[in-house]
Design an enzyme around this catalytic site. Structure first.
Site, mmCIF file in Angstrom:
data_model
loop_
_atom_site.group_PDB
_atom_site.id
_atom_site.type_symbol
_atom_site.label_atom_id
_atom_site.label_comp_id
_atom_site.label_asym_id
_atom_site.label_seq_id
_atom_site.Cartn_x
_atom_site.Cartn_y
_atom_site.Cartn_z
ATOM 1 N N GLY A 254 0.849 -1.065 -0.278
ATOM 2 C CA GLY A 254 -0.116 0.093 0.349
ATOM 3 C C GLY A 254 1.040 1.264 -0.088
ATOM 4 O O GLY A 254 1.768 0.994 -0.169
ATOM 5 N N LYS A 255 0.358 2.394 -0.213
ATOM 6 C CA LYS A 255 0.948 3.440 0.506
ATOM 7 C C LYS A 255 1.615 4.093 1.069
ATOM 8 O O LYS A 255 3.118 4.303 0.639
ATOM 9 C CB LYS A 255 -0.002 4.851 0.086
ATOM 10 N N ARG A 256 1.652 3.199 2.206
ATOM 11 C CA ARG A 256 2.731 3.495 3.629
ATOM 12 C C ARG A 256 4.488 2.749 2.652
ATOM 13 O O ARG A 256 5.401 3.143 3.431
ATOM 14 C CB ARG A 256 2.120 3.105 4.610
ATOM 15 N N HIS A 257 4.764 1.731 1.988
ATOM 16 C CA HIS A 257 5.162 1.088 1.606
ATOM 17 C C HIS A 257 6.282 1.657 0.612
ATOM 18 O O HIS A 257 7.103 0.724 -0.192
ATOM 19 C CB HIS A 257 5.391 0.120 0.969
ATOM 20 N N GLY A 258 5.918 2.614 0.071
ATOM 21 C CA GLY A 258 6.526 3.844 -0.535
ATOM 22 C C GLY A 258 5.843 4.559 -2.101
ATOM 23 O O GLY A 258 4.387 3.712 -2.214
#
Length: 480
Positions: A254-258
């Site tokens: 997801g977004k929080r993974h970059g």
RNA sequence: GGUCCCAUCGUCUAGUGGUUAGGACGCUGGCCUCUCACGCCGGAAACCAGGGUUCAACUCCCUGUGGGACUACCA
């Protein structure tokens, strides 16, 4: 008799950037269709008016096209199963809703979101599974009328019969769900829009979809959908649930993974063929174990059943490795075209520069590139306005031998009359003889002064591209 | 919590009862070389655990453990 041509679809909702996970789903569908000579259909699932946006849809089509995943039917492509946007199929859903109403398989639910939330919290508190308990299921005609008079809106819920749902998944084998845990679910929302599980069944049926290839996150939805297939008397398609792409923490990417969207990778200078190749490799494998594969080879070697059942962590390093390979295998003329936006962005005026000269430059630095975006840091040495002396280079030039080498080199060049190639060779020879320097002392000194860096492509080639005049200009400050 | 899915090097994977458990990325040693990159050669590195089944289990079965997905009037 030949098996009918498979019809598969990619059905994204235009609520954000195209995620690599979805791109991979699209790729699997596309490869499957192409491998079997079937049809790849693109359907836009935009029934959530509040989250869908046209700009996202435009983006989506662009990203898919950029990846080279062409669709046979869908937006911008006419087919005989349209419309291909769910928001344009509303009357179809209504017709089907009516069928279920007539068969007494659905009922109106007047519960408000607040009431549902309350019920959910109460169930959680009493440690029970939060699900709809069927409050409106057995409302009498009078009770319904009463609620209508109150002006309450209603959704429609499907009457779930306790049952065991079984199906065969092409990747996972026999799947079995206990229907006990499933509450009556909404098929049409109170605003009249169909819910996902409802629309998807009708569309897949009406569009003649033979194989539903999608992410594992839809596995449990399949049970609900199967109930609907049964209710309508439809024959379900073959279901195929591939594993998900995971982040480094093994959670769904997801977004929080970059970087997770196709657009982001494009901006970083990842080539579409590299991304496609990587996505095809991730969580799957091709029979002979080769990993660098062209589109055609991927289609040829694609076997859906070989897809891995377990999630796969997205490895950006391996993507970069593939990208570097595609960059250096790219014809230099083509590479320059692809590089142009990145060159402009880095402040290089490609139009103001001799095309042949630029070709030589790119040809020389090709093997150093991992992404297109880093082009600037490899070609700065060839541009006077970008040339700078790094600390490491200064360090090299402090040495006495370096000073002598630079002076001798400049001395020869000042009177040289040949072409750069000849001049370089002769100047090196002259410098070697005059100073006695060789190897690193000789070449590194010249590299440092000429490029301002201690790393870079072969010096002779750098010199030829630079030319006599530029070389002398850079030598001058160190010869006074 | 419930339903469901999954489990081979750090990562992606090959493997379908008997293999020195193979490949790739990354890491690393060397070669090439003025340097970096490319390229070439080599190295370290894995079958989650415990029970079965079997002459023989990474492979089949069970249990456990671990990880994940879903659990919306989102898709």
């Amino acid at each position: 008799m030949m098996a009918p041509k498979p019809r598969v679809r990619f059905a994204p909702s235009p609520t954000g950037e195209l995620h690599v996970g979805n791109a991979r789903t699209a790729l699997f569908n596309w490869m499957f269709a192409r491998h079997h000579g079937g049809y790849f259909i693109l359907r836009i699932e935009d029934t959530d008016e509040s989250r869908s946006a046209l700009s996202y849809q435009v983006n989506l089509l662009n990203d898919l096209s950029w990846l080279g995943l062409d669709w046979d039917e869908g937006p911008q492509k006419k087919g005989s199963y349209g419309p291909y946007k769910q928001s344009e199929r509303l009357d179809i859903y209504n017709e089907h809703l009516q069928k279920l109403i007539d068969a007494d398989l659905v009922y109106p639910c007047y519960c408000t979101e607040e009431e549902l939330e309350e019920e959910r919290q109460a169930l959680i508190l009493s440690k029970r599974m939060p699900r709809y308990m069927g409050k409106c299921r057995n409302l009498t005609a009078d009770e319904r009328k009463q609620r209508e008079i109150e002006g309450r809106k209603h959704s429609f819920r499907f009457k779930v019969q306790p049952q065991v749902i079984e199906f065969e998944d092409l990747i996972r084998g026999a799947m079995k769900f206990e229907g006990e845990a499933i509450g009556d679910f909404i098929i049409v929302r109170s605003n009249g829009m169909p819910s996902y599980n409802f629309a998807v069944v009708i569309d897949d049926q009406l569009m003649g979809i033979t194989h539903v290839i999608r992410g594992e996150d839809h596995l449990s939805n399949t049970a609900l959908q199967l109930m609907l297939y049964k209710a309508f008397g439809f024959v379900p398609p073959t279901f195929v649930h591939h594993s998900l792409i995971l982040g480094k923490d093994r959670a769904k990417l997801g977004k929080r993974h970059g970087s997770v969207s196709v657009g982001e990778f494009r901006k970083q200078g990842i080539l579409p063929e590299a991304l496609i190749n990587y996505l095809g490799l991730l969580g799957s494998s091709f029979t002979d174990g080769r990993e660098v594969l062209s589109r055609e080879e991927m289609i040829e070697g694609f076997v859906l059943e070989r897809a891995s059942k377990s999630g796969a962590i997205f490895d950006e390093e391996k993507l970069h490795w593939l990208n570097a390979i595609y960059i250096r295998n790219c014809k230099t003329e083509d590479l320059i075209e692809r590089l142009k936006p990145f060159l402009e962005q880095a402040g290089y005026k490609t139009d103001a520069v001799d095309a042949k000269w630029l070709y030589e430059v790119i040809e020389l630095v090709k093997t150093q590139l991992t992404t297109l975006a880093e082009i600037g840091s490899h070609i700065d040495i060839f541009f006077d306005d970008k040339y700078i002396m790094t600390a490491e280079a200064k360090e090299i030039l402090k040495k006495d031998t370096a000073c002598q080498v630079v002076k001798a080199f400049a001395e020869y060049l000042n009177t040289a009359a040949g072409n750069p190639q000849e001049n370089y060779l002769a100047a090196i020879k002259y410098t070697k003889e005059k100073t006695g320097a060789k190897g690193k002392d000789l070449f590194m000194s010249i590299r440092a002064v000429l490029t301002g860096k201690v790393h870079g492509p072969e010096l002779d080639k750098v010199f030829v591209i630079l030319g006599n005049d530029t070389a002398l200009k850079r030598l001058k400050p160190f010869t006074d």
